[in-house]
Write a protein that holds these residues in place. Structure first.
Motif, short mmCIF file in Angstrom:
data_model
loop_
_atom_site.label_atom_id
_atom_site.label_comp_id
_atom_site.label_asym_id
_atom_site.label_seq_id
_atom_site.Cartn_x
_atom_site.Cartn_y
_atom_site.Cartn_z
N VAL A 1 -9.45 9.84 -0.94
CA VAL A 1 -10.27 9.69 0.26
C VAL A 1 -10.69 11.07 0.75
N ASP A 2 -11.98 11.21 1.09
CA ASP A 2 -12.44 12.52 1.55
C ASP A 2 -12.65 12.54 3.06
N ALA A 3 -13.06 13.68 3.57
CA ALA A 3 -13.16 13.89 5.01
C ALA A 3 -14.30 13.11 5.64
N ALA A 4 -15.19 12.51 4.83
CA ALA A 4 -16.27 11.70 5.38
C ALA A 4 -15.75 10.34 5.86
N ASP B 1 -5.28 13.64 3.75
CA ASP B 1 -4.25 12.61 3.63
C ASP B 1 -4.21 11.75 4.89
N LEU B 2 -4.55 12.34 6.03
CA LEU B 2 -4.67 11.55 7.26
C LEU B 2 -5.84 10.58 7.17
N ASN B 3 -6.94 11.01 6.55
CA ASN B 3 -8.05 10.08 6.32
C ASN B 3 -7.61 8.92 5.44
N ALA B 4 -6.80 9.23 4.43
CA ALA B 4 -6.29 8.18 3.54
C ALA B 4 -5.36 7.22 4.30
N ILE C 1 0.85 -1.19 0.00
CA ILE C 1 0.00 0.00 0.00
C ILE C 1 0.89 1.24 0.00
N ILE C 2 0.58 2.17 -0.89
CA ILE C 2 1.29 3.45 -0.93
C ILE C 2 0.31 4.55 -0.56
N VAL C 3 0.70 5.38 0.39
CA VAL C 3 -0.11 6.55 0.77
C VAL C 3 0.64 7.80 0.34
N LEU C 4 -0.02 8.62 -0.47
CA LEU C 4 0.55 9.90 -0.88
C LEU C 4 0.11 10.96 0.12
N ARG D 1 -8.45 13.49 -0.89
CA ARG D 1 -9.17 14.04 -2.04
C ARG D 1 -8.50 15.30 -2.56
N GLN D 2 -8.06 16.17 -1.63
CA GLN D 2 -7.40 17.40 -2.05
C GLN D 2 -6.57 17.93 -0.90
N ALA D 3 -5.66 18.84 -1.24
CA ALA D 3 -4.83 19.48 -0.22
C ALA D 3 -5.42 20.85 0.09
N ILE D 4 -5.33 21.27 1.35
CA ILE D 4 -5.99 22.52 1.75
C ILE D 4 -5.26 23.76 1.25
#
Length: 290
Positions: free
Chosen positions: A183-186, A42-45, A5-8, A123-126
């Motif tokens: 991955v989104d904040a939900a 990214d923490l959600n991911a 698994i790779i997490v960006l 999903r996106q960066a702030i």
């Protein structure tokens, strides 16, 4: 099942604290002027990756980030929470990258990693709110993608079933492996740092940090290879400099500013029946409701 698994992830400026010095003269963000944090989605991911690893204990989680040397801090944060390896993609050639140049560099690094089953990212960066990097990385790698993921429902050797957020509801999607999920904040919030892992991995460092005169953990890093964070350059991943950084970025930011909306007029209502009736009537008349 054993998964790679790779997490960006991205270290981002805290956009709640934007001041007059937030921009450089060339239109790039002055990151030194803003506090740096782990991008929230990214923490959600990362949490989705950790949940997968709990169900598949032999799996390995690699966290990949691109940025200056100080971005190694979010790699340590990921290790505190349960990741296995951290890679910092850093080079002056990457500076000023827009989403296209960023996705090119990340895709080149993923190809260098070689083996993967699932790539996860927020999903996106702030700091940009574009939601483009994840899909562009998938395109660069020729992978299927599912965006707005909120939960991984089922995982089998050749496919995954996820729930994704859509307007006014949730959609269940099946997709083949390997693939990329944004991955989104939900989705589930990321677990806090584990105390034992924090005590161990606070010594983890990239080579640039190890070379500092005041670095105190050389003996520990020599004895424990998991403390040695990787530091990859453009040359190491075999990237094309013309596709990186400002040179490879067709998007140019003109200005960043903090906008605060202020009401021009206000009305005060009490809890009386008359005031509540008047408020509802006004909301109906201007079509805010109804």
């Amino acid at each position: 099942m054993k998964l790679n698994i790779i997490v960006l992830a991205k270290q981002v400026p805290d956009t709640r604290n934007v001041g007059n010095d937030a921009m450089n003269a060339d239109g790039t963000i002055n990151r030194a002027a803003l506090p740096a944090i782990f991008n929230p989605e990214d923490l959600n991911a990362l949490e989705q990756a950790l949940l997968l690893k709990e169900r598949n204990p032999e799996s390995r989680i690699t966290v990949l980030t691109m940025g200056p040397h100080r971005a190694a801090e979010i790699l340590r944060e990921a290790l505190y929470r349960g990741a296995d390896e951290g890679i910092l993609l850093t080079d002056r050639a990457f500076a000023g990258a827009d989403t296209l140049a960023t996705s090119y560099a990340l895709a080149a690094a993923i190809k260098k990693i070689g083996s993967y089953d699932i790539i996860l990212c927020g999903r996106q960066a702030i700091d940009g709110d574009t939601a483009q990097v994840g899909p562009q990385v998938a395109q660069q790698l020729g992978l299927p993608q599912v965006t707005y993921t909120r939960r991984i429902v089922d995982l089998q050797p050749e496919k995954v079933v996820v729930e994704r957020s859509i307007e006014n509801g949730v959609e269940r999607v099946e997709a083949p492996l390997p693939l990329l999920l944004t991955v989104d904040a939900a989705a589930d919030s990321c677990r806090p740092a584990n105390a034992y892992r924090l005590l161990r991995f606070h010594r983890a460092a990239i080579p640039a940090e190890q070379a500092a005169p005041d670095f105190r953990y050389s003996a520990q890093l020599a004895a424990d290879s998991r403390l040695q964070l990787k530091e990859w350059s453009l040359e190491y991943i075999g990237g094309d400099a013309s596709k990186c950084g400002l040179q490879g970025s067709p998007t140019k930011v003109r200005k960043v500013e903090n906008v605060v909306f202020q009401a021009k007029e206000s009305k005060r209502y009490t809890a009386s029946d008359e005031d509540l009736k008047a408020l509802v009537g006004e909301l109906l008349s201007n079509h805010t409701i109804g």
